[in-house]
Design a protein around this motif. Structure first.
Motif, PDB file in Angstrom:
ATOM      1  N   THR A  51      28.274 -19.211  33.813  1.00  0.00           N
ATOM      2  CA  THR A  51      28.796 -18.062  33.073  1.00  0.00           C
ATOM      3  C   THR A  51      29.783 -17.278  33.936  1.00  0.00           C
ATOM      4  OG1 THR A  51      26.778 -17.918  31.764  1.00  0.00           O
ATOM      5  CG2 THR A  51      28.164 -15.949  31.850  1.00  0.00           C
ATOM      6  N   LYS A  54      33.069 -19.030  33.940  1.00  0.00           N
ATOM      7  CA  LYS A  54      33.798 -18.873  32.681  1.00  0.00           C
ATOM      8  C   LYS A  54      34.407 -17.475  32.561  1.00  0.00           C
ATOM      9  CE  LYS A  54      31.267 -22.449  30.290  1.00  0.00           C
ATOM     10  NZ  LYS A  54      30.219 -22.805  29.369  1.00  0.00           N
ATOM     11  N   GLU A  57      37.414 -17.357  34.863  1.00  0.00           N
ATOM     12  CA  GLU A  57      38.534 -18.087  34.267  1.00  0.00           C
ATOM     13  C   GLU A  57      39.183 -17.278  33.151  1.00  0.00           C
ATOM     14  OE1 GLU A  57      37.026 -21.879  32.997  1.00  0.00           O
ATOM     15  OE2 GLU A  57      36.482 -22.455  35.044  1.00  0.00           O
TER      16      GLU A  57
END
Length: 80
Positions: A51, A54, A57
């Motif tokens: 997580t 992500k 990103e």
């Protein structure tokens, strides 16, 4: 940082599985339950690391789009 979370999670899963199997083989229900719990927590740490990757990103992508927009506005201003 998320690599650390993933590595710790994987290690916890391995330790948990060892305890779970040992508890099962020896008939030690308490050790087996502790192993299952540790394995579950390891999976949670690993998921937390995923997580965090992500989110990082997504943040990078937002920053890139923002900078591209700012550059575009500056270019249009300079053209005038």
């Amino acid at each position: 940082m998320s690599f650390e979370d993933k590595a710790k999670g994987f290690a916890d899963q391995a330790k948990g599985k060892t305890k779970e199997v040992t508890g099962s083989v020896t008939g030690n229900e308490k050790l087996e339950a502790k192993g299952k719990t540790e394995g579950f927590l390891g999976k949670a740490k690993e998921a937390f690391g995923d997580t965090k990757d992500k989110v990082a990103e997504a943040g990078d992508e937002i920053a890139k789009k923002f900078n591209d927009t700012v550059d575009s506005v500056r270019d249009k201003k300079d053209d005038k």
